[in-house]
Structures are given as C-alpha cells and as structure tokens.
Design an enzyme around this catalytic site. Structure first.
Site, PDB file in Angstrom:
ATOM      1  N   ASP A  54     -31.886  93.925  38.750  1.00 19.08           N
ATOM      2  CA  ASP A  54     -30.851  93.023  39.214  1.00 19.08           C
ATOM      3  C   ASP A  54     -29.653  92.288  38.187  1.00 19.08           C
ATOM      4  O   ASP A  54     -30.502  92.991  36.253  1.00 19.08           O
ATOM      5  CB  ASP A  54     -31.997  91.801  38.885  1.00 19.08           C
ATOM      6  CG  ASP A  54     -31.246  90.508  39.081  1.00 19.08           C
ATOM      7  OD1 ASP A  54     -30.009  90.167  40.111  1.00 19.08           O
ATOM      8  OD2 ASP A  54     -31.879  89.484  38.495  1.00 19.08           O
ATOM      9  N   ASP A 147     -26.402  91.515  43.610  1.00 17.55           N
ATOM     10  CA  ASP A 147     -26.427  92.250  42.076  1.00 17.55           C
ATOM     11  C   ASP A 147     -27.601  92.535  42.321  1.00 17.55           C
ATOM     12  O   ASP A 147     -28.203  92.257  41.005  1.00 17.55           O
ATOM     13  CB  ASP A 147     -25.886  91.279  41.065  1.00 17.55           C
ATOM     14  CG  ASP A 147     -26.776  89.655  41.783  1.00 17.55           C
ATOM     15  OD1 ASP A 147     -27.343  89.189  42.116  1.00 17.55           O
ATOM     16  OD2 ASP A 147     -27.307  89.565  39.980  1.00 17.55           O
ATOM     17  N   GLU A 148     -29.060  92.038  43.143  1.00 14.95           N
ATOM     18  CA  GLU A 148     -29.863  93.122  43.393  1.00 14.95           C
ATOM     19  C   GLU A 148     -30.701  93.298  44.030  1.00 14.95           C
ATOM     20  O   GLU A 148     -30.210  93.763  45.194  1.00 14.95           O
ATOM     21  CB  GLU A 148     -31.082  91.376  43.089  1.00 14.95           C
ATOM     22  CG  GLU A 148     -30.853  90.656  43.824  1.00 14.95           C
ATOM     23  CD  GLU A 148     -32.005  90.090  43.784  1.00 14.95           C
ATOM     24  OE1 GLU A 148     -32.613  90.472  43.545  1.00 14.95           O
ATOM     25  OE2 GLU A 148     -31.588  88.797  43.948  1.00 14.95           O
TER      26      GLU A 148
END
Ligand SMILES: [Mg+2]
Length: 442
Positions: A54, A147-148
């Site tokens: 993350d 974003d993860e």
C-alpha cells in the site's frame, strides 16, 4: 542456549538486502554488513509469500515528490468534489486530518495546510509505474485500487534468486529511489493478514505476521478490522457485547452462524486468521497462444502433428517467459474454406510445459483429421493458475513426469548456453511420435 532463549531468527537488512540471523530478543538490531538498522526479522520470514503493498499517503506523496517545497508542510489533497479530504500527508494527519473528512473541518484542525486539487492523471501514471514493478516480480498481482495491491510471490524464489521477503525489501527501495514515493508492506500467510499487516507500521512499514503469531496479533484488534464488517454489522455485534476479535476467538462456529448467518462463519474464520482466498489477477493476459498459417493446406495427421509440436514449443516458451501456467488448452484449426474449428480441454493441473501442451492438443487434433484440408493451426493456453500448482509430479503417469523433468532440465540448459545449442525436445527422443502412424480413430 538457555531455556528462555528462542532459536535465532532469520533477518534481512532492508538497506543492503543482507540475509543473516539474529537472536529473537535482539533490541534495535543492526545489519552486520552495513551497520544500518532497517531490519526485518521473523521466525517465518522465509516461509511467507502473500504480500499486500500500500502506498503511503499516495496522492500527497506524489505532490511532495513533484514540489519539494511541500516536503515539510502539511498537505491535503481534495476539495474538488463535495469538499472532502481525499488524502492527507502524515504531517496533516498528526493534526488530526483524515481521509473523507469535510474540508472545513480539516482546515480548522490544520490551518497551515496546503490544499491541492487532485491531479488524477498524474496519480494514475505513477500507479501504473508501480504496478509494472509488481508484475516484474510475479504475474499474480491483484490491484485493489490505484495505490494498493496483493502480490502472491509463491514460486518466485528460484527465478529471482532470493526469498519473497528480500524481493519485497528490494522492491520498496526501488519504488522510493526510482518513482519517488514510499510504500508499506505486509507479508503474511494469507490476504486478510497481509492487508492488516501492511497497515500496522505506516509509513515505510514492513510488517510480518506468521502462522504462529496470528491469533495473538488478531486478538488485540477491534472487530471492525475484519474486512467486510460495515457499520451496521459492527453496531449489531456491539449490541451483543462483541467489540474485540479476541472475543470471537473464544466462540464456537455454531453459535456464530446461528446468530449472524454467513457473516458469523466469516467472523469465526477470520478471527482465527483463516482466509483461503487466492490472488485473482486483473491481468490483461487472459490467454497465451500461437498459430501458423500453413504454406499449403494440410489434411494429413502426421504433417499437422509436426506443426503442432513447434507451436506447442513456442507457446510453452512464451508461458515460461511470462511465468504463467494455464489450465485449459485450446486447439484451433481453420479449414481451407475458412471455417474455424476449436476444441478445448481442461487439465487437472495447470501447465507451462510444451510436452503436455503438445500431447493434449494432439489428442484433440486426431479426430479432426478426417481428410479436411486445413490452412491454419494454432494452440492457446488460458485459465491461468499459480505457478506453484503447475506440473506437479504426476503419479498416475510417471512417464509424463519424466518427460516434464527432461523439459525442465533442457530449459535450464537453454538458459545457460543459449537457445540454439539445444535441440527441440521432440527431435532428441527417438520414440517421439513423429514417426507414429495416425491413430485408427482419426
Ligand atoms: Mg494507500
């Protein structure tokens, strides 16, 4: 070793990737090679392969990267839609600013904050760059958002020459150095635990949860940390006096199911760290295939079979390069009248071996060679599964296992001496079916 001492634990230096062991009790360990103190250590460090990665305060980090003047200032991204905080940097968070908070409230908490409208195109571009780095390590990447992502690194050690934990340590440094944002990593026995872990030491965290410490780690957490427990369910559980995962660990499955139905079963399992979900890829690669348009139409089984071997070899090489193993093999033929015929067969276990691709597609080819002239022949693999499940020793067919081993040994040689030094597997085997007559049922 005295009774109180635990055995030494495997450790990796995040700075120089040195792998060593330390006494489990070591406070503030440093690397014996480089002297730095970014050390990850855990008894199960080399046994774990499921990771959740993350980015740390992603949008804010990108803005700080692109404008160094912001580095030491509180930065809030948002305000464009409904006036809420989209991302707050860690400095703003220290002032109490949180995602989804109304902007007026965030301004009150942090009057010095620099407020920036989101630049989604830039964030997406950075997100793509990061994902490319993940895919260089494993095909089993499951993005959850910009974003993860989950990464399953099982079976990658041989290819990359280091265990998943070291690979991840190297990756975090690379992302910082080359892309300019930081990430936090969770490494654990499954997805649920990996995601919990990545959130435990942000930013720039690297948290390991092992099988042995799962129950204890979970016990301390509130029930709301179990994914999929919304506000409503949480409220209902609270009414029943349940707020901590520890309480669920002490309950039996039956009563939990009777009271909460399917959710009860999830609560039972996840409170004990049981999660069997595998990484499902959104990969654009849904199939790998190769086909040949023939110089002249062919109807003869042996002639077509010959083409099939070289096609299978090409497909297998492609699969190996992409680190994919497919469960379904599809044979494609195009008649001289341009009619397309396909036949598919799903295997018991995924494969990336030319030998198995060839044999399976040949079996499908045989009944189709009834005198029909074909102008094109091709083979494709689909339904990709984790490499670790692929081409396991086949007890039912020891011969096939042997040939698979030969193919692997030859792949190794190809890797060492270059492709041209090694002849195609089939031409090395005098009993190869090249000389066989087409079967009677053709
Ligand atoms: Mg994030």
């Amino acid at each position: 070793m005295t009774a109180e001492e635990s055995p030494p634990e495997p450790a990796i230096c995040r700075a120089c990737l040195n792998q060593f062991t330390i006494a489990a009790e070591t406070k503030r360990p440093t690397c014996p090679a480089c002297g730095r103190n970014r050390i990850i250590h855990h008894p199960e460090l080399y046994d774990l392969h499921m990771a959740h990665i993350d980015c740390d305060a992603f949008y804010a980090s990108v803005e700080k990267r692109d404008n160094p003047e912001l580095a030491s200032k509180p930065v809030i991204i948002g305000g464009e839609h409904r006036g809420v905080v989209s991302t707050a940097c860690y400095i703003a968070r220290m002032n109490g600013v949180r995602s989804a908070m109304p902007m007026f409230k965030a301004r009150k908490l942090c009057p010095d904050a620099v407020i920036i409208k989101p630049r989604m195109k830039v964030y997406q571009q950075v997100g793509r760059q990061i994902k490319e780095k993940y895919h260089a390590l494993t095909p089993l990447v499951q993005p959850l958002s910009i974003d993860e992502a989950f990464l399953d690194l099982q079976g990658t050690e041989r290819l990359h020459g280091m265990p998943p934990a070291a690979l991840l340590a190297r990756l975090t440094t690379e992302i910082e150095d080359e892309i300019g944002v930081s990430v936090s990593v969770g490494l654990a026995p499954n997805k649920f635990l990996a995601k919990l872990a990545s959130d435990m030491n942000k930013p720039r965290g690297f948290t390991v949860i092992g099988e042995a410490d799962t129950l204890e780690t979970l016990a301390a957490l509130p029930i709301t940390r179990i994914y999929g427990i919304g506000a409503k369910t949480a409220q209902r559980l609270k009414k029943d006096g349940l707020t901590k995962i520890q309480q669920l660990q002490q309950m039996d499955e039956g009563p939990l199911i009777r009271r909460y139905g399917e959710t009860g079963q999830r609560l039972y399992r996840l409170s004990r760290g049981i999660d069997t979900r595998s990484v499902t890829t959104n990969s654009k690669t849904k199939s790998v295939s190769s086909e040949r348009t023939l110089a002249r139409d062919l109807a003869d089984f042996t002639a077509l079979e010959d083409k099939l071997w070289s096609i299978s070899d090409t497909v297998a090489a492609d699969l190996k390069r992409k680190q994919l193993a497919g469960l379904t093999i599809t044979l494609k033929l195009k008649t001289s009248m341009h009619r397309i015929i396909t036949r598919s067969r799903t295997l018991d276990a995924p494969t990336q071996l030319a030998e198995i691709i060839f044999e399976t597609s040949r079996d499908m080819l045989r009944p189709l060679t009834d005198g029909t002239p074909y102008r094109l022949i091709g083979v494709g693999l689909s339904h990709f599964r984790p490499l670790v499940e692929a081409d396991l020793p086949d007890l039912v067919e020891p011969k096939r296992t042997k040939r698979a081993n030969v193919e692997r040994a030859m792949d190794k040689l190809k890797g060492r001496f270059g492709k041209t030094t090694i002849k195609k597997g089939r031409s090395l085997d005098p009993k190869a079916p090249k000389t066989q007559k087409p079967a009677k049922d053709a």
